[in-house]
Design a protein around this motif. Structure first.
Motif, PDB file in Angstrom:
ATOM      1  N   ILE A  24       1.013  -1.167   0.067  1.00  0.00           N
ATOM      2  CA  ILE A  24       0.293   0.144   0.339  1.00  0.00           C
ATOM      3  C   ILE A  24       0.949   1.362  -0.172  1.00  0.00           C
ATOM      4  O   ILE A  24       0.375   2.295  -1.066  1.00  0.00           O
ATOM      5  N   ARG A  25       1.952   1.344   1.235  1.00  0.00           N
ATOM      6  CA  ARG A  25       3.022   2.641   0.805  1.00  0.00           C
ATOM      7  C   ARG A  25       3.608   2.532  -0.342  1.00  0.00           C
ATOM      8  O   ARG A  25       3.640   3.724  -0.385  1.00  0.00           O
ATOM      9  N   ARG A  26       3.463   1.721  -1.408  1.00  0.00           N
ATOM     10  CA  ARG A  26       4.227   2.027  -2.826  1.00  0.00           C
ATOM     11  C   ARG A  26       3.652   2.517  -3.538  1.00  0.00           C
ATOM     12  O   ARG A  26       3.931   3.222  -4.244  1.00  0.00           O
ATOM     13  N   ASP A  27       2.211   1.685  -3.607  1.00  0.00           N
ATOM     14  CA  ASP A  27       1.648   2.069  -4.189  1.00  0.00           C
ATOM     15  C   ASP A  27       0.301   4.053  -4.118  1.00  0.00           C
ATOM     16  O   ASP A  27       0.646   4.300  -5.185  1.00  0.00           O
ATOM     17  N   LEU A  28       0.823   4.326  -2.707  1.00  0.00           N
ATOM     18  CA  LEU A  28       0.603   5.478  -1.928  1.00  0.00           C
ATOM     19  C   LEU A  28       1.798   6.866  -2.529  1.00  0.00           C
ATOM     20  O   LEU A  28       1.585   8.214  -3.113  1.00  0.00           O
ATOM     21  N   ALA A  29       3.072   6.074  -2.752  1.00  0.00           N
ATOM     22  CA  ALA A  29       4.163   7.049  -3.248  1.00  0.00           C
ATOM     23  C   ALA A  29       4.956   6.858  -4.834  1.00  0.00           C
ATOM     24  O   ALA A  29       5.352   7.791  -5.263  1.00  0.00           O
ATOM     25  N   ARG A  30       3.450   6.316  -5.085  1.00  0.00           N
ATOM     26  CA  ARG A  30       3.830   6.311  -6.707  1.00  0.00           C
ATOM     27  C   ARG A  30       3.174   7.758  -7.550  1.00  0.00           C
ATOM     28  O   ARG A  30       2.199   8.555  -6.564  1.00  0.00           O
ATOM     29  N   ALA A  31       3.855   8.702  -8.830  1.00  0.00           N
ATOM     30  CA  ALA A  31       3.559   9.989  -8.758  1.00  0.00           C
ATOM     31  C   ALA A  31       1.903   9.251  -9.717  1.00  0.00           C
ATOM     32  O   ALA A  31       1.540   8.252 -10.198  1.00  0.00           O
ATOM     33  N   HIS A  32       1.381  10.603 -10.037  1.00  0.00           N
ATOM     34  CA  HIS A  32       0.076  11.014 -10.515  1.00  0.00           C
ATOM     35  C   HIS A  32      -0.073  11.361 -11.168  1.00  0.00           C
ATOM     36  O   HIS A  32       0.997  12.722 -12.436  1.00  0.00           O
ATOM     37  N   ARG A  43      -6.538  10.526  -6.386  1.00  0.00           N
ATOM     38  CA  ARG A  43      -6.856  11.232  -5.192  1.00  0.00           C
ATOM     39  C   ARG A  43      -7.650  10.691  -4.567  1.00  0.00           C
ATOM     40  O   ARG A  43      -7.493  10.511  -2.817  1.00  0.00           O
ATOM     41  N   GLN A  44      -8.984  10.308  -5.050  1.00  0.00           N
ATOM     42  CA  GLN A  44      -9.865   9.498  -4.274  1.00  0.00           C
ATOM     43  C   GLN A  44      -8.875   8.374  -3.626  1.00  0.00           C
ATOM     44  O   GLN A  44      -9.603   7.097  -2.987  1.00  0.00           O
ATOM     45  N   ASN A  45      -8.734   7.775  -4.587  1.00  0.00           N
ATOM     46  CA  ASN A  45      -7.868   5.867  -4.808  1.00  0.00           C
ATOM     47  C   ASN A  45      -7.190   5.978  -3.610  1.00  0.00           C
ATOM     48  O   ASN A  45      -6.928   4.620  -2.526  1.00  0.00           O
ATOM     49  N   ASP A  46      -6.438   7.382  -3.448  1.00  0.00           N
ATOM     50  CA  ASP A  46      -5.248   7.473  -2.232  1.00  0.00           C
ATOM     51  C   ASP A  46      -6.408   7.223  -0.638  1.00  0.00           C
ATOM     52  O   ASP A  46      -5.820   6.867   0.343  1.00  0.00           O
ATOM     53  N   GLU A  47      -6.813   8.414  -1.254  1.00  0.00           N
ATOM     54  CA  GLU A  47      -7.912   8.043   0.432  1.00  0.00           C
ATOM     55  C   GLU A  47      -8.411   6.256   0.490  1.00  0.00           C
ATOM     56  O   GLU A  47      -8.224   6.164   2.070  1.00  0.00           O
ATOM     57  N   VAL A  48      -9.062   5.493   0.563  1.00  0.00           N
ATOM     58  CA  VAL A  48      -8.919   4.255   0.279  1.00  0.00           C
ATOM     59  C   VAL A  48      -7.958   3.451   0.572  1.00  0.00           C
ATOM     60  O   VAL A  48      -7.922   3.398   1.485  1.00  0.00           O
ATOM     61  N   LEU A  49      -6.870   3.779  -0.644  1.00  0.00           N
ATOM     62  CA  LEU A  49      -5.847   3.030   0.494  1.00  0.00           C
ATOM     63  C   LEU A  49      -5.108   3.327   2.147  1.00  0.00           C
ATOM     64  O   LEU A  49      -4.258   2.174   2.444  1.00  0.00           O
TER      65      LEU A  49
END
Length: 107
Positions: A24-32, A43-49
């Motif tokens: 999850i941390r890896r997914d959150l660290a990826r560029a937008h 950003r919505q997906n980040d909230e779920v993550l």
């Protein structure tokens, strides 16, 4: 029927939650994306993550506390009433802190 080994089961759970949190941390660290509409969705997906990461982190804490209780010799005792937690409950939820009766009580 296999015997329940809390040491190995808690170690497996700790590894699973650690791997989940790291992914999850890896997914959150990826560029937008530079595209505004796509970035809004990301950003919505980040909230779920972030919510999933909070759950994984809380589960890691519960497993760590269960491992401490195991080392201290109090594993399997309800933290509220002190009675033994049913073996079936511990098999289903190895990090359980409360017996079934106390788990239903409000905090």
């Amino acid at each position: 029927m296999t015997s329940f080994d809390p040491h190995s089961r808690l170690a497996i759970l700790a590894a699973e939650y650690a791997a989940r949190a790291e992914a999850i941390r890896r997914d959150l660290a990826r560029a937008h994306s530079a595209d505004f509409a796509e970035q809004a969705q990301q950003r919505q997906n980040d909230e779920v993550l972030e919510a999933l990461l909070a759950e994984a982190t809380a589960a890691q804490r519960q497993v760590a506390l269960a491992k401490m209780r195991l080392a201290e010799g109090s594993y399997g005792q309800c933290l509220r009433c002190g009675q033994p937690i049913a073996p079936a409950r511990l098999q289903a939820m190895p990090a359980a802190e409360f017996c079934l009766g106390c788990a239903d009580l409000p905090a």
